[in-house]
Design a protein around this motif. Structure first.
Motif, PDB file in Angstrom:
ATOM      1  N   ASP A 204     -16.357 -30.268 -29.202  1.00  0.00           N
ATOM      2  CA  ASP A 204     -15.268 -29.691 -28.412  1.00  0.00           C
ATOM      3  C   ASP A 204     -14.870 -28.296 -28.878  1.00  0.00           C
ATOM      4  OD1 ASP A 204     -15.223 -31.933 -26.872  1.00  0.00           O
ATOM      5  OD2 ASP A 204     -13.494 -32.850 -27.867  1.00  0.00           O
ATOM      6  N   SER A 205     -15.335 -27.877 -30.050  1.00  0.00           N
ATOM      7  CA  SER A 205     -15.003 -26.532 -30.529  1.00  0.00           C
ATOM      8  C   SER A 205     -16.082 -25.513 -30.177  1.00  0.00           C
ATOM      9  CB  SER A 205     -14.806 -26.557 -32.050  1.00  0.00           C
ATOM     10  OG  SER A 205     -16.024 -26.879 -32.712  1.00  0.00           O
ATOM     11  N   LEU A 206     -17.123 -25.947 -29.469  1.00  0.00           N
ATOM     12  CA  LEU A 206     -18.266 -25.086 -29.180  1.00  0.00           C
ATOM     13  C   LEU A 206     -18.342 -24.773 -27.689  1.00  0.00           C
ATOM     14  CD1 LEU A 206     -20.942 -27.002 -31.292  1.00  0.00           C
ATOM     15  CD2 LEU A 206     -19.511 -25.093 -32.036  1.00  0.00           C
ATOM     16  N   PRO A 207     -18.929 -23.611 -27.353  1.00  0.00           N
ATOM     17  CA  PRO A 207     -19.165 -23.327 -25.932  1.00  0.00           C
ATOM     18  C   PRO A 207     -20.345 -24.161 -25.439  1.00  0.00           C
ATOM     19  CG  PRO A 207     -20.109 -21.592 -27.302  1.00  0.00           C
ATOM     20  CD  PRO A 207     -19.372 -22.515 -28.230  1.00  0.00           C
ATOM     21  N   PRO A 208     -20.372 -24.621 -24.199  1.00  0.00           N
ATOM     22  CA  PRO A 208     -19.369 -24.444 -23.135  1.00  0.00           C
ATOM     23  C   PRO A 208     -18.325 -25.552 -23.092  1.00  0.00           C
ATOM     24  CG  PRO A 208     -21.297 -25.504 -22.230  1.00  0.00           C
ATOM     25  CD  PRO A 208     -21.590 -25.299 -23.697  1.00  0.00           C
ATOM     26  N   TRP A 209     -18.306 -26.429 -24.112  1.00  0.00           N
ATOM     27  CA  TRP A 209     -17.405 -27.586 -24.072  1.00  0.00           C
ATOM     28  C   TRP A 209     -15.985 -27.220 -24.499  1.00  0.00           C
ATOM     29  CZ3 TRP A 209     -22.326 -27.759 -26.339  1.00  0.00           C
ATOM     30  CH2 TRP A 209     -23.301 -28.414 -25.570  1.00  0.00           C
ATOM     31  N   HIS A 210     -15.829 -26.123 -25.250  1.00  0.00           N
ATOM     32  CA  HIS A 210     -14.496 -25.691 -25.658  1.00  0.00           C
ATOM     33  C   HIS A 210     -13.744 -25.156 -24.445  1.00  0.00           C
ATOM     34  CE1 HIS A 210     -11.363 -24.462 -28.347  1.00  0.00           C
ATOM     35  NE2 HIS A 210     -11.446 -23.197 -27.968  1.00  0.00           N
ATOM     36  N   ALA A 211     -12.460 -25.468 -24.383  1.00  0.00           N
ATOM     37  CA  ALA A 211     -11.674 -25.109 -23.199  1.00  0.00           C
ATOM     38  C   ALA A 211     -11.494 -23.606 -23.040  1.00  0.00           C
ATOM     39  CB  ALA A 211     -10.308 -25.795 -23.261  1.00  0.00           C
ATOM     40  N   GLY A 212     -11.491 -22.865 -24.143  1.00  0.00           N
ATOM     41  CA  GLY A 212     -11.245 -21.429 -24.067  1.00  0.00           C
ATOM     42  C   GLY A 212     -12.444 -20.611 -24.500  1.00  0.00           C
ATOM     43  N   PRO A 213     -12.300 -19.296 -24.551  1.00  0.00           N
ATOM     44  CA  PRO A 213     -13.398 -18.423 -24.993  1.00  0.00           C
ATOM     45  C   PRO A 213     -13.695 -18.616 -26.476  1.00  0.00           C
ATOM     46  CG  PRO A 213     -11.378 -17.162 -24.703  1.00  0.00           C
ATOM     47  CD  PRO A 213     -11.095 -18.532 -24.178  1.00  0.00           C
ATOM     48  N   THR A 214     -14.934 -18.307 -26.870  1.00  0.00           N
ATOM     49  CA  THR A 214     -15.356 -18.456 -28.272  1.00  0.00           C
ATOM     50  C   THR A 214     -16.035 -17.169 -28.733  1.00  0.00           C
ATOM     51  OG1 THR A 214     -17.372 -19.509 -27.447  1.00  0.00           O
ATOM     52  CG2 THR A 214     -15.603 -20.964 -28.187  1.00  0.00           C
ATOM     53  N   PRO A 215     -15.281 -16.073 -28.844  1.00  0.00           N
ATOM     54  CA  PRO A 215     -15.899 -14.792 -29.218  1.00  0.00           C
ATOM     55  C   PRO A 215     -16.479 -14.792 -30.625  1.00  0.00           C
ATOM     56  CG  PRO A 215     -13.502 -14.636 -29.254  1.00  0.00           C
ATOM     57  CD  PRO A 215     -13.831 -15.952 -28.634  1.00  0.00           C
ATOM     58  N   GLN A 216     -16.013 -15.703 -31.494  1.00  0.00           N
ATOM     59  CA  GLN A 216     -16.529 -15.764 -32.860  1.00  0.00           C
ATOM     60  C   GLN A 216     -17.902 -16.427 -32.935  1.00  0.00           C
ATOM     61  OE1 GLN A 216     -14.381 -17.741 -31.510  1.00  0.00           O
ATOM     62  NE2 GLN A 216     -14.512 -19.812 -32.337  1.00  0.00           N
ATOM     63  N   LEU A 217     -18.385 -16.958 -31.795  1.00  0.00           N
ATOM     64  CA  LEU A 217     -19.687 -17.636 -31.743  1.00  0.00           C
ATOM     65  C   LEU A 217     -20.556 -16.988 -30.661  1.00  0.00           C
ATOM     66  CD1 LEU A 217     -18.399 -21.335 -31.928  1.00  0.00           C
ATOM     67  CD2 LEU A 217     -19.286 -19.960 -33.826  1.00  0.00           C
ATOM     68  N   PRO A 218     -20.945 -15.725 -30.830  1.00  0.00           N
ATOM     69  CA  PRO A 218     -21.679 -15.040 -29.753  1.00  0.00           C
ATOM     70  C   PRO A 218     -23.049 -15.642 -29.460  1.00  0.00           C
ATOM     71  CG  PRO A 218     -21.642 -13.712 -31.753  1.00  0.00           C
ATOM     72  CD  PRO A 218     -20.695 -14.837 -31.982  1.00  0.00           C
ATOM     73  N   THR A 219     -23.754 -16.127 -30.485  1.00  0.00           N
ATOM     74  CA  THR A 219     -25.091 -16.679 -30.247  1.00  0.00           C
ATOM     75  C   THR A 219     -25.015 -17.972 -29.451  1.00  0.00           C
ATOM     76  OG1 THR A 219     -25.839 -15.713 -32.338  1.00  0.00           O
ATOM     77  CG2 THR A 219     -27.238 -17.395 -31.333  1.00  0.00           C
ATOM     78  N   LEU A 220     -24.128 -18.869 -29.856  1.00  0.00           N
ATOM     79  CA  LEU A 220     -23.976 -20.118 -29.115  1.00  0.00           C
ATOM     80  C   LEU A 220     -23.404 -19.859 -27.723  1.00  0.00           C
ATOM     81  CD1 LEU A 220     -22.677 -22.562 -31.891  1.00  0.00           C
ATOM     82  CD2 LEU A 220     -24.955 -22.470 -30.867  1.00  0.00           C
ATOM     83  N   SER A 221     -22.536 -18.862 -27.596  1.00  0.00           N
ATOM     84  CA  SER A 221     -22.001 -18.522 -26.273  1.00  0.00           C
ATOM     85  C   SER A 221     -23.110 -18.035 -25.352  1.00  0.00           C
ATOM     86  CB  SER A 221     -20.913 -17.451 -26.406  1.00  0.00           C
ATOM     87  OG  SER A 221     -19.814 -17.936 -27.150  1.00  0.00           O
ATOM     88  N   GLU A 222     -24.036 -17.258 -25.906  1.00  0.00           N
ATOM     89  CA  GLU A 222     -25.167 -16.785 -25.108  1.00  0.00           C
ATOM     90  C   GLU A 222     -26.075 -17.950 -24.718  1.00  0.00           C
ATOM     91  OE1 GLU A 222     -27.776 -14.180 -23.122  1.00  0.00           O
ATOM     92  OE2 GLU A 222     -25.697 -13.969 -23.785  1.00  0.00           O
ATOM     93  N   LEU A 223     -26.312 -18.870 -25.648  1.00  0.00           N
ATOM     94  CA  LEU A 223     -27.129 -20.039 -25.320  1.00  0.00           C
ATOM     95  C   LEU A 223     -26.454 -20.902 -24.257  1.00  0.00           C
ATOM     96  CD1 LEU A 223     -28.419 -21.156 -28.846  1.00  0.00           C
ATOM     97  CD2 LEU A 223     -29.775 -20.192 -26.983  1.00  0.00           C
ATOM     98  N   ALA A 224     -25.135 -20.992 -24.303  1.00  0.00           N
ATOM     99  CA  ALA A 224     -24.419 -21.772 -23.295  1.00  0.00           C
ATOM    100  C   ALA A 224     -24.633 -21.210 -21.898  1.00  0.00           C
ATOM    101  CB  ALA A 224     -22.933 -21.813 -23.628  1.00  0.00           C
ATOM    102  N   LEU A 225     -24.889 -19.904 -21.815  1.00  0.00           N
ATOM    103  CA  LEU A 225     -25.099 -19.259 -20.523  1.00  0.00           C
ATOM    104  C   LEU A 225     -26.558 -19.255 -20.095  1.00  0.00           C
ATOM    105  CD1 LEU A 225     -22.749 -16.146 -20.912  1.00  0.00           C
ATOM    106  CD2 LEU A 225     -22.338 -18.173 -19.502  1.00  0.00           C
TER     107      LEU A 225
END
Length: 764
Positions: free
Chosen positions: A357-378
């Motif tokens: 729940d603390s990771l993108p895309p499952w976290h409710a809000g933005p996660t700028p501190q996790l750019p690599t995982l955020s990119e993988l989520a997309l």
């Protein structure tokens, strides 16, 4: 399949709407909606079957189904008894399989035998058994603790013993029969042999009872008009009921006919707990010397959904005749699912100590501190129903490397190690001249526990000393770069078991001073955090073991650690891109156990659903299915099969799992089987919205998430067919895959591993 009486087009259209063109209620003068007479079957042109792929052969499912002929029959001495021994995982002591005249029987040497069954509808019942007495002269029979009658045996002679019938109807649902054997036999001596147990329904039939044993019901080559089919053969009134979870669009294909004289009906129904039966199709049949097969193809459950019981029923048969269900299969009208494209490299990153729940895309809000995982989520494919097979991290990774469940590879706790006899992905890849390496910063996958075998390169990083928490990811990127510099055409398998957010945390005093909460004066220290939290986890009263300030500090330290892991993960991606193989790689990020800050990083703890629910990102070659969010269930061994497919290698033995490309395509429905997790003598299985938890020697707890998201109530009694089917699937998986306890290899801890486990908080 030989088509002797094809369905007309109008029948197929009617079936698609859930109606039967030749079922009960059809009149000879039926008209279409436009008012014109419907064409007769003889005038219709044959319709070829649509392309489809088989997802289940119903004949193969029969041992796990209920067989009924004038009452339910339990075929003792066969696999039909798996999961039948009153909520115990295996046959109790004093139960053995023996043979009489090439037929398997159950030998009872224990004074008490308990079996569970589902009564389909309210009716008086009696109990009968084909038996041979030895040390027992009789057995009293009770139903749910209430006396029902006595079975009298004859020593060394086969006879059918019968109780009287109940005076009142027995309610539908789950019930338990208890047999107590009486006699002067010594402990351990045989009391009686049982061929079958019948839970009979009183009727007025004068026909000799023909028990529907597996040997009697399954006919390998039943022929009508010289055309053979592997068949289920049922005397009427009789039925076979199999509880399954049908994928959307599933259809049943079968050939039906009558073996013997007279006429009969083959009836297909769909049953769900608490709902009225739905009649899917009825086919009237004629037997005799010129009997032929009638081919059927109709929808089962257009939308899919909760567990349902498929009933194949024989009704109205003449004496000596049986209805044949030839080659019944459940199919999906779709092309075969695609396999993962061949890849230059497969990179598997497994992270410890993080909540999904603390990771993108499952976290409710933005996660700028996790750019690599955020990119993988997309850009990668995310799987929302990924579930761990246990809550012991080392066992999860062992299942990944072997495609075996924990009770099969036997590394289930720190007292054992992964046996060298279990071939791993690393060994198979290395034997195929694929460069294979593993880097681990988690003590549960160190060499002492058997994980160093079979790799070209293996490095472990104790959580003490000068190595940063990102060292496994950093060195993996360096190894990959160096291998491809020396051998540009090399193929790679790279496995990284990273610390994730698990303490100890690499935080400098300056960084620590800037973390929330401000002016923190609590007990949590970055380098000793794992040991401190381990002590707190042992408290009997776990409520408020951490103050609000301590909880905030733990989450801040975890977030800092995950940000560093994310940067190292980005460097690994950059190394693949620099080497020019990113587009031809399978790149996976997942977790081992969801034991982050909220669970105080507990390992080998309860099989709670939040601990089993894991993140899963998969970037397939050329970003196939990029950005897709898949809601089908997946498990850790699906990664094993995806790796094998991508690298073009295989185990020499069968393994669990599906290729994730097939699941991501939507053409492979992975919900047909439950997701089963185990820990010691406990289990937790999820099948759709149903979750069954329990121990192998006690009645389980059944939760229905659809109506009870908090699992506050046990639905076992209100969902009897689902409960029995799920429990039997759990036991069947266990018996099919479990290794003997004697095959466990004990672990020997070297001083460095013992020190690492102390710093990790595993041992004191």
């Amino acid at each position: 399949m030989t088509r002797s009486a094809p369905l007309v087009l109008s029948s197929l259209l009617a079936l698609a709407l859930g109606a039967s063109a030749c079922g009960r209620g059809c009149s000879p003068g039926a008209s279409r909606e436009d008012g014109k007479p419907a064409p007769s079957a003889s005038a219709a042109a044959p319709q070829p079957p649509s392309p489809a792929r088989t997802i289940a052969d119903v004949v193969d499912l029969v041992p796990g189904c209920d067989l009924e002929h004038r009452g339910l029959l339990l075929d003792t001495g066969t696999e039909a008894m798996i999961g039948r021994f009153a909520w115990t995982g295996t046959a109790p002591r004093g139960i053995d399989i023996i043979e009489h005249d090439a037929s398997t029987w159950m030998r009872v040497s224990n004074r008490t035998l308990r079996v569970a069954f589902v009564q389909p509808e309210a009716s008086p019942i009696f109990v009968a058994a084909r038996s041979m007495g030895f040390g027992a002269r009789a057995a009293t029979v009770s139903l749910d603790g209430q006396p029902l009658g006595t079975l009298n045996f004859q020593r060394d002679q086969i006879r059918i013993a019968t109780t009287g019938a109940t005076s009142l109807p027995v309610d539908p649902g789950l019930h338990t029969l208890t047999f107590r054997f009486m006699g002067r036999a010594r402990s351990g001596d045989p009391l009686a042999d049982l061929d079958w147990i019948r839970i009979g329904v009183p009727d007025e039939s004068t026909a000799t009872y023909g028990p529907p044993t597996l040997r009697d019901v399954i006919l390998p080559r039943a022929a009508l008009s010289a055309v053979p089919h592997r068949s289920i053969a049922l005397r009427g009134p009789g039925a076979v009921r199999c509880t399954l979870r049908f994928p959307p669009g599933a259809r049943l294909r079968a050939s039906v006919g009558v073996l013997g004289p007279g006429e009969a009906d083959a009836v297909f129904r769909l049953l769900r707990d608490g709902q009225k039966p739905v009649e899917l199709f009825t086919q009237h049949l004629t037997g005799g010397d010129k009997a032929t097969w009638t081919d059927l193809d109709f929808p089962l459950d257009l939308q899919g959904g909760p567990l349902a019981t498929l009933e194949l029923s024989a009704e109205g048969t003449s004496q000596g005749a049986r209805v044949l269900f030839g080659d019944p299969v459940i199919v999906l009208p779709a092309a075969p699912p695609p396999a993962t494209s061949k890849a230059r490299a497969v990179v598997l990153v497994v992270m410890n100590g993080m909540d999904r729940d603390s990771l993108p895309p499952w976290h409710a809000g933005p996660t700028p501190q996790l750019p690599t995982l955020s990119e993988l989520a997309l850009t990668a494919t995310t799987f929302n129903r990924h579930r761990a097979p246990t809550t012991f991290p080392g066992s999860v990774v062992a299942s990944l490397l072997t495609a075996m469940p924990p009770r099969a590879h036997t590394f289930t706790d720190f007292g054992a190690r992964l046996p060298a006899s279990n071939t791993t992905l690393g060994a198979v890849a290395h034997d195929a001249s694929i460069r294979a390496a593993m880097f681990t910063g988690v003590p549960a996958t160190f060499k002492s526990f058997g994980f160093g075998e079979g790799w070209e390169h293996f490095v472990q990083y104790p959580p003490y000393g000068n190595d940063p928490a990102t060292a496994p990811l950093d060195d993996a990127a360096a190894w990959l770069t160096e291998v491809l510099r020396q051998s540009p055409e090399a193929r790679l398998l790279l496995v990284v078991h990273a610390r994730g957010g698990h303490p100890p945390w690499d935080v400098s005093p300056k960084e620590q001073a800037q973390l929330p909460p401000s002016n923190y004066t609590g007990i949590i220290e970055p380098r000793r955090g794992a040991q401190q939290l381990a002590i707190l986890r042992k408290r009997k009263n776990k409520k408020d073991v951490l103050s609000a300030q301590d909880q905030e500090r733990v989450r801040a330290l975890e977030a800092t650690a995950m940000a560093a892991q994310d940067r190292a993960l980005g460097n690994l991606v950059a190394a693949l891109k620099t080497a020019g193989i990113w587009e031809s790689s399978v790149f996976v990020v997942t977790g081992d156990v969801a034991s982050g800050a909220s669970a105080l990083y507990a390992e080998g703890d309860d099989l709670a659903e939040p601990l089993l629910t894991l993140p899963l990102y998969v970037r397939f070659p050329d970003a196939r299915y990029g950005g897709a969010h898949v809601n089908l269930p997946t498990e850790i061994w699906d990664l094993s099969q995806t790796t094998l497919s991508a690298l073009g290698i295989s185990f020499s033995r069968p393994g669990l799992g599906r290729d994730l490309s097939a699941v991501a395509s939507g053409l492979e429905d992975s919900s047909f089987e439950p997701q089963i997790a185990t820990l010691d003598d406990r289990f937790s299985a999820r099948w759709g919205d149903l979750i069954m938890t329990g121990r192998y020697d006690a009645a389980p707890f059944l939760c229905d998430l659809e109506i009870d998201p908090t699992c506050a109530f046990n639905r076992r009694e209100t969902l009897p067919h689902a409960a029995m089917a799920l429990f039997r699937r759990i036991m069947a998986r266990d018996q099919a895959t479990r290794s003997e306890w004697q095959k466990r290899e004990p672990a020997t801890l070297d001083p460095d591993t013992a020190a690492a486990m102390r710093v990790w908080g595993t041992i004191e």
